[in-house]
Design an enzyme around this catalytic site. Structure first.
Site, mmCIF file in Angstrom:
data_model
loop_
_atom_site.group_PDB
_atom_site.id
_atom_site.type_symbol
_atom_site.label_atom_id
_atom_site.label_comp_id
_atom_site.label_asym_id
_atom_site.label_seq_id
_atom_site.Cartn_x
_atom_site.Cartn_y
_atom_site.Cartn_z
ATOM 1 N N GLY A 1 0.781 -1.222 0.000
ATOM 2 C CA GLY A 1 0.000 0.000 0.000
ATOM 3 C C GLY A 1 0.812 1.270 0.000
ATOM 4 N N CYS A 2 0.188 2.339 0.481
ATOM 5 C CA CYS A 2 0.782 3.674 0.387
ATOM 6 C C CYS A 2 2.054 3.832 1.206
ATOM 7 C CB CYS A 2 -0.234 4.735 0.814
ATOM 8 S SG CYS A 2 -1.680 4.845 -0.267
ATOM 9 N N ASN A 3 2.228 3.029 2.239
ATOM 10 C CA ASN A 3 3.444 3.120 3.048
ATOM 11 C C ASN A 3 4.624 2.391 2.420
ATOM 12 O OD1 ASN A 3 1.390 1.034 4.389
ATOM 13 N ND2 ASN A 3 3.417 0.115 4.445
#
Length: 386
Positions: free
Chosen positions: A158-160
């Site tokens: 994901g975004c991390n």
């Protein structure tokens, strides 16, 4: 769905070890970004898809996003948009990720004064599609990168994930002084969506945009405090960027399902879910992980000159700003990237880093904090110094 009550901002009781800082850390020596061909304002998207529901229109128009790069579905003979199947979306992801990824890598190498032959390690990050073999293998073949290049793919975090991968890439570079490691985040968000009339999908569809970003890393020589510009591959044209001093992570286990992909039996696609309380949960945990990162280097928040935070959305950015005691100026690049591109998932923070460099305000000795948030729910941080 994850119950909202499960997202209480309850701090964990176990103390994690402080981040360790290497004696001769990796240094960023190049950056490159790329987006897809077409961009649209939020109002244009609402009109193109004939969305009249005032609740959905309000979500789009109050998102602090002005424009996003997207690759819309093809149109049928009656000019309506064709419903893309999951198979169509996976093919779109492959096409867009390869195109954007290759352009971002080439731009990064040009910025560092490097050639394709200089790449010794390639790490590719994506969450918006699944490929086997991975994006790294396909890029090596298509771009003509050496078949002997070490590679790894980070998929589904994901975004991390950009900072998760940066940690691994920096460690490889530090273990192989003088050899170039490239990190690529390629997110074709146009290939990960569901269109229905629910507010759940409307929130997701109002946020994300297509984009790719790549950075090149090189470890400092073991017998020097840092490389001179003419000692880097590519000669004097290469730029010695910040050193990566340490990383700190925090997994919010109470909110592990608050950002996730589910299979939608009705749409026959993967559908992304965002819990409405995520901004507040992330904000409530931000201090802990940032302070642990800085404690490992004997620093305070006031010592940090540059903050490069993931452009996760207006509420997320505001929650992080308030809880860390930052100013709007501190997060200007984060909010500007959100305004101009939307949420670019794993590569957002690198777009902010590029804007900081273009601004020309980073000075030798300045400290910076990189911060990303995503599924898990997870907060990732890194400490850098110019």
């Amino acid at each position: 769905m994850t119950p909202t009550s499960a997202l209480t901002a309850r701090p964990a009781t176990t103390l994690e070890p402080e981040p360790k800082h290497t004696t001769h850390p990796s240094r960023v020596i190049g950056i490159g970004t790329a987006v897809t061909e077409h961009s649209y304002t939020q109002r244009e998207l609402l009109d193109l898809f004939d969305i009249t529901d005032p609740r959905i229109r309000s979500i789009f128009l109050n998102s602090a996003i002005e424009r996003r790069h997207l690759t819309l579905p093809p149109r049928a003979a009656d000019r309506t948009f064709v419903q893309e199947t999951q198979k169509d979306l996976l093919a779109k992801h492959t096409r867009l990720a390869l195109d954007m990824g290759a352009r971002a890598v080439r731009a990064c190498l040009a910025d560092a004064g490097l050639d394709l032959a200089d790449i010794d390690y390639l790490c590719c990050v994506t969450t918006t599609g699944f490929l086997t073999p991975g994006l790294s293998a396909l890029l090596i073949k298509d771009m003509g990168i050496s078949a002997g290049t070490h590679r790894v793919d980070v998929v589904g975090m994901g975004c991390n994930a950009g900072l998760n991968a940066l940690n691994a890439t920096a460690a490889w570079a530090a273990a192989h002084p003088g050899r170039v490691a490239v990190l690529l985040c390629a997110e074709a968000c146009s290939a990960a969506y569901v269109m229905d009339a629910t507010l759940r999908t409307s929130v997701v569809n109002s946020l994300f945009g297509d984009g790719a970003a790549a950075i090149a890393l090189l470890a400092d020589p073991p017998d020097a405090a840092g490389p001179a510009p003419d000692a880097l591959p590519g000669g004097a044209g290469a730029q010695a960027g910040p050193r990566l001093l340490g990383f700190a992570s925090h997994l919010i286990t109470d909110a592990i399902g608050a950002m996730r992909y589910d299979w939608d039996d009705t749409q026959h696609k993967f559908s992304f879910y965002l819990d409405p309380d995520i901004p507040y949960v992330v904000g409530a945990h931000a201090e802990r992980v940032v302070d642990r990162l800085l404690d490992g280097a004997g620093l305070r928040r006031s010592d940090i000159a540059h903050w490069l935070v993931h452009s996760g959305g207006k509420k997320v950015i505001d929650a992080v700003r308030v809880n860390l005691g930052l100013t709007r100026h501190d997060l200007r690049h984060t909010t500007d990237v959100l305004r101009d591109y939307g949420n670019l998932s794993s590569g957002s923070f690198l777009f902010s880093y590029q804007r900081l460099l273009q601004e020309g305000r980073a000075r030798a000795g300045d400290y910076g904090v990189l911060m990303t948030m995503g599924p898990g729910s997870t907060i990732e941080t890194a400490l850098v110094q110019w």
